[in-house]
Design an enzyme around this catalytic site. Structure first.
Site, short mmCIF file in Angstrom:
data_model
loop_
_atom_site.label_atom_id
_atom_site.label_comp_id
_atom_site.label_asym_id
_atom_site.label_seq_id
_atom_site.Cartn_x
_atom_site.Cartn_y
_atom_site.Cartn_z
N GLU A 12 0.84 -1.20 0.00
CA GLU A 12 0.00 0.00 0.00
C GLU A 12 0.88 1.25 0.00
O GLU A 12 0.54 2.26 -0.64
CB GLU A 12 -0.98 0.01 1.16
CG GLU A 12 -0.32 0.09 2.48
CD GLU A 12 -1.29 0.14 3.65
OE1 GLU A 12 -2.42 0.57 3.48
OE2 GLU A 12 -0.87 -0.26 4.73
N GLY A 78 -7.45 -8.75 11.73
CA GLY A 78 -8.24 -9.97 11.88
C GLY A 78 -9.57 -9.65 12.53
O GLY A 78 -9.63 -8.90 13.52
N ILE A 174 -3.02 -13.21 15.73
CA ILE A 174 -4.02 -14.09 16.33
C ILE A 174 -4.56 -15.04 15.26
O ILE A 174 -5.14 -14.59 14.27
CB ILE A 174 -5.19 -13.30 16.95
CG1 ILE A 174 -4.69 -12.17 17.86
CG2 ILE A 174 -6.17 -14.22 17.66
CD1 ILE A 174 -4.16 -12.57 19.19
N GLU A 196 -0.43 -2.80 15.60
CA GLU A 196 0.23 -1.49 15.66
C GLU A 196 -0.64 -0.32 16.14
O GLU A 196 -0.14 0.60 16.80
CB GLU A 196 0.79 -1.08 14.27
CG GLU A 196 1.83 -1.99 13.67
CD GLU A 196 1.22 -3.19 12.91
OE1 GLU A 196 0.00 -3.15 12.64
OE2 GLU A 196 1.95 -4.14 12.62
N ASP A 219 -8.76 -11.49 7.50
CA ASP A 219 -8.92 -12.87 7.99
C ASP A 219 -9.81 -12.85 9.23
O ASP A 219 -10.14 -11.78 9.74
CB ASP A 219 -7.55 -13.47 8.33
CG ASP A 219 -6.83 -12.66 9.40
OD1 ASP A 219 -6.00 -11.81 9.03
OD2 ASP A 219 -7.13 -12.83 10.59
#
Ligand code: ADE
Length: 252
Positions: A12, A78, A174, A196, A219
């Site tokens: 990105e 996630g 995770i 972050e 995810d």
């Protein structure tokens, strides 16, 4: 106003750089800081690397060396909330460090940052609304021309939505439903996890500047998370976050 744009994805940041003008680059502390103009705004763009320490060090350099007045952090996350799907965009209205626990100290709650007395770093309503509108505008107006339909279909992205809520950050990817369930029960209203955002929010708080965190769900923080994550990041999420930030800059 000068805006620091930090991404946890190399792809990105590359997209941002492609759209910048008046570009100059400096290397500091193993990061490449690219200054220039993006959508008419003065910006410094940098790939922060992953985790709270890397992101905090990068945010501090942006503030101290490059004089930015605002931080924007983008990347993937996630999903924790059951209604979130891969491709949805989450805008933080509050951020927490889920691996912070010095509750052995008297009068200190779990997740509270020692000496700061803060657990949740909140984002000003005005910035939450601007980021929400920008992400929605990207999904409504730009998405179908920006990412090929067959790519979206291959990741089961059909009708992505924008959600506002709590984001939790920690130095852990995770990928275990038991850990995810525990986090959800400890943190009511939790939307997603990443590595972050709440660290950058703490640095911004300590320097009294605003911080916006926008994440695309890559995810569901389960056993397939690591597999889904990498290709999705390259093919889809980098476009989502870059496109949403461009819309956000246009509105600032
Ligand atoms: N970033 C993207 N997916 C994540 C996950 N499952 N855990 C932590 N950070 C993530």
């Amino acid at each position: 106003m000068k805006i620091g744009i930090m991404g946890a994805m190399h792809e990105e940041i590359a997209l941002f750089r492609d759209s910048m003008v008046d570009v100059s680059t400096q290397i500091r502390g193993m990061r490449e800081y690219t200054s220039g103009k993006l959508a008419g705004c003065d910006v410094v763009v940098v790939f922060s690397r992953w985790g709270k320490v890397a992101a905090s060090a990068t945010a501090t350099t942006l503030i101290e060396r490059f004089d930015v007045d605002m931080l924007i952090f983008t990347g993937v996350a996630g999903a924790m909330a059951a209604e979130l799907e891969v491709g949805d965009i989450v805008i933080a209205d509050s951020l927490i460090q889920h691996d912070m626990d010095v509750s052995f100290l008297p009068n200190t709650k779990k997740f509270e940052i020692p000496l700061l007395g803060v657990s949740n770093f909140t984002v000003d309503d005005i910035y939450v609304q601007l980021a929400q509108s920008a992400a929605q505008s990207y999904l409504t107006n730009d998405l179908r021309t920006n990412v090929p339909e067959n790519t979206l279909v291959s990741f089961n992205v059909t009708e992505p939505k924008v959600v506002v809520g709590l984001i939790a950050s920690g130095d852990q990817f995770i990928a275990d439903p038991a850990i995810a369930d525990k986090l959800c029960s400890q943190l009511p209203g939790l939307q997603c996890v990443e590595m972050e955002g709440a660290a950058v929010a703490q640095v911004a708080y300590e320097h009294s500047i605003p911080c916006i965190v926008m994440r695309t769900i890559s995810d569901k923080a389960d056993h397939s998370a690591a597999v889904d994550f990498q290709q999705f990041t390259i093919d889809v999420a980098s476009h989502f976050t870059c496109g949403s930030v461009m819309r956000l800059l246009e509105s600032l």
